[in-house]
Design an enzyme around this catalytic site. Structure first.
Site, mmCIF file in Angstrom:
data_model
loop_
_atom_site.group_PDB
_atom_site.id
_atom_site.type_symbol
_atom_site.label_atom_id
_atom_site.label_comp_id
_atom_site.label_asym_id
_atom_site.label_seq_id
_atom_site.Cartn_x
_atom_site.Cartn_y
_atom_site.Cartn_z
ATOM 1 N N GLU A 179 0.406 -0.960 -0.455
ATOM 2 C CA GLU A 179 0.041 -0.240 -0.213
ATOM 3 C C GLU A 179 0.848 1.015 0.252
ATOM 4 O O GLU A 179 1.051 1.990 1.496
ATOM 5 C CB GLU A 179 -0.988 0.252 1.249
ATOM 6 C CG GLU A 179 -2.003 -1.123 1.128
ATOM 7 C CD GLU A 179 -3.440 -1.089 2.299
ATOM 8 O OE1 GLU A 179 -4.291 -1.507 1.748
ATOM 9 O OE2 GLU A 179 -3.077 -0.598 3.498
ATOM 10 N N GLU A 372 -5.821 -8.050 -1.032
ATOM 11 C CA GLU A 372 -6.272 -7.597 0.384
ATOM 12 C C GLU A 372 -7.700 -7.734 -0.460
ATOM 13 O O GLU A 372 -7.936 -6.824 -1.131
ATOM 14 C CB GLU A 372 -6.108 -6.763 1.028
ATOM 15 C CG GLU A 372 -3.909 -7.513 1.767
ATOM 16 C CD GLU A 372 -3.892 -6.413 3.156
ATOM 17 O OE1 GLU A 372 -4.853 -5.313 3.338
ATOM 18 O OE2 GLU A 372 -2.819 -6.278 2.695
#
Ligand code: BGP
Length: 475
Positions: A179, A372
């Site tokens: 991320e 995810e």
């Protein structure tokens, strides 16, 4: 059959949220270790409350995590039992280089991950390795100021060279930074930034972002040179931005927010700074320190695939619009009245998953990997630790259906899908254990009490069936 042969079903974790063993076998201290549970966590994660060591009166959940450092064989066996084709995990940088700037790596740390990767393969799982999942040696923060310092590029190059060399043939799929866009929202967690009073935070964030982007491109280069079989990807906290209304002002705001988010992957996937970012930096008077060598490295070493997390979409309203706020994966946004919300106030938007998948593929035209997705919820176990988690099954089913449609009807090439937290682990955002994502329940509470015993939830058998039928049977 919508899911391609060899589609990589599995689950994803991060070292600091599950390993524990924070001071064992030569491991050094990391930023993620000193993020406490409780009210101050957010300020620490954002770099506005300086905490570079453990302080009295706080509980630090990463010290023990779910003790996977000692229990990984049991846990990987359970993942294997579910039929995982892949297991996404991250390396704790401080196990390999405890301070980050040593000459020689720590053999015990290297051995730990070698054993773990072998154990993955023994259980039929291809390891998918995040090189950096938010973690950074504290020493690199104290001594160099974290990622705002260019010298970290060299330390990172050294780290990845050691990893690619040692695990050649054992690991093929790599992600450079988890991320990466999180730098803008949780800069201490994402880049080890602690801000001084009055400092230009935007400047520090974009300089750190530049250094991470260059480091990521170097990793791609080094990884391909050491083993041409390596597949190296970037990782984005994704989620389409919807305009709050069809008012062009809201639409423009959504576009700006999306650009701010995609900036990172635009660079990692296309190899150069997009014009909107160059103009923004110019307006803000920010010099990221781009060198000619940086330009060349970025241009020549774009990623092989795009990976991302998806929890929810975001809704953007023009400044000064009167809207209710919603939370979400580190991004605050306007409340979307068409969606339902989780126990933690995150929007639930399965169709938004398909929209996001299409948006990313349209933009980059490279294979996608969902690394995810999942539901953080409160679970009520019975006396055997069994949880009837139909809500989790329902969430995952609806999202997998949309991914299926994106592959089958929209033709998006996808490599795989790993759910977040296949076993309950510490929440990155809140430090809680009670925000559970797993198919496997872990007996531990928010204050660190509990036996750490593992037990299967209802969703365990459900996901096992999904994988066994390669996504055909989602009932
Ligand atoms: C992502 C992170 C993960 C993970 C997940 C869920 O941002 O990559 O580390 O934790 O979100 O978020 P949370 O743990 O805050 O519920």
């Amino acid at each position: 059959m919508p899911f391609p042969e060899g589609f990589l079903w599995g689950g994803a974790t991060a070292a600091n949220q599950c390993e524990g063993g924070y001071n064992e076998d030569g491991r050094g201290l990391a930023n993620v270790d000193v993020m406490p549970h409780g009210a101050d966590r957010e300020a620490v994660g954002c770099g506005t409350r300086k905490m570079l060591d453990f302080e009295p009166g706080y509980y630090y959940p990463a010290q023990t995590g779910i003790d996977m450092y000692h229990r990984y064989k049991e846990d990987l066996a359970l993942f294997g039992e579910m039929g995982f084709k892949t297991y996404r995990l991250s390396i704790a940088w401080t196990r390999i280089f405890p301070n980050g700037d040593e000459e020689e790596p720590n053999e015990k740390g290297l051995q730990f991950y070698e054993d773990l990767f072998r154990e993955c393969r023994k259980n039929g799982m291809e390891p998918l390795v995040t090189i950096t999942h938010f973690d950074l040696p504290i020493h690199l923060i104290k001594e160099y100021g974290g990622w705002r310092n260019r010298r970290l590029i060299d330390f990172y190059k050294k780290l990845v060279t050691v990893l690619f060399t040692r695990y050649k043939g054992l690991v093929k799929y790599w992600l450079t930074f988890n991320e990466i866009n999180m730098i803008l929202h949780m800069p201490f967690m994402g880049a080890g930034l602690v801000f001084e009073e009055g400092e230009n935070q935007t400047q520090a964030k974009y300089v750190a972002a530049h250094n991470e982007l260059v480091a990521s491109a170097w990793a791609t280069k080094i990884g391909h040179e050491i083993d041409p079989e390596n597949k190296i990807g970037c990782m984005l906290a994704a989620g389409a931005f919807y305009p709050y209304s069809c008012n062009p002002k809201d639409v423009r705001e959504a576009q700006l927010r999306a650009q701010e988010n995609y900036f990172f992957v635009d660079v990692q996937s296309r190899g150069y700074y997009p014009t909107y970012a160059l103009k923004m930096l110019e307006r803000e008077g920010i010099d990221v320190g781009m060198t000619e060598e940086d330009e060349k490295i970025l241009a020549e070493n774009t990623v092989d695939f795009i990976s991302f997390s998806y929890y929810n979409t975001r809704t953007a309203a023009a400044p000064d619009t009167d809207t209710d706020a919603a939370s979400g994966n580190a991004f605050a946004s306007a409340k979307n009245p068409y969606l339902t919300y989780t126990d933690w106030g995150w929007p639930v938007d399965p169709l938004g998953f398909r929209i996001t998948i299409n948006e990313i593929y349209d933009r980059y035209q490279k294979p996608l990997f969902v690394v995810e997705n999942g539901l953080g919820a409160k679970d009520e176990p019975d006396e055997n630790g069994y949880v009837e988690d139909d809500y989790r099954i329902d969430y995952l089913r609806k999202h997998i259906e949309q991914m299926k449609a994106a592959i089958e009807e929209d033709g998006v090439p996808m490599l795989g899908y790993t759910t977040w937290g296949p076993i309950d682990l510490v929440s990155a955002g809140t430090g809680e254990m009670s925000k559970r994502y797993g198919f496997i329940y872990v007996d531990r509470d928010d204050a660190g009490n509990g036996t750490l015993k593992r037990s299967k939830k209802k969703s365990f058998d459900w996901y096992k069936k999904v994988i066994a039928t390669n996504g055909e049977d989602l009932a």
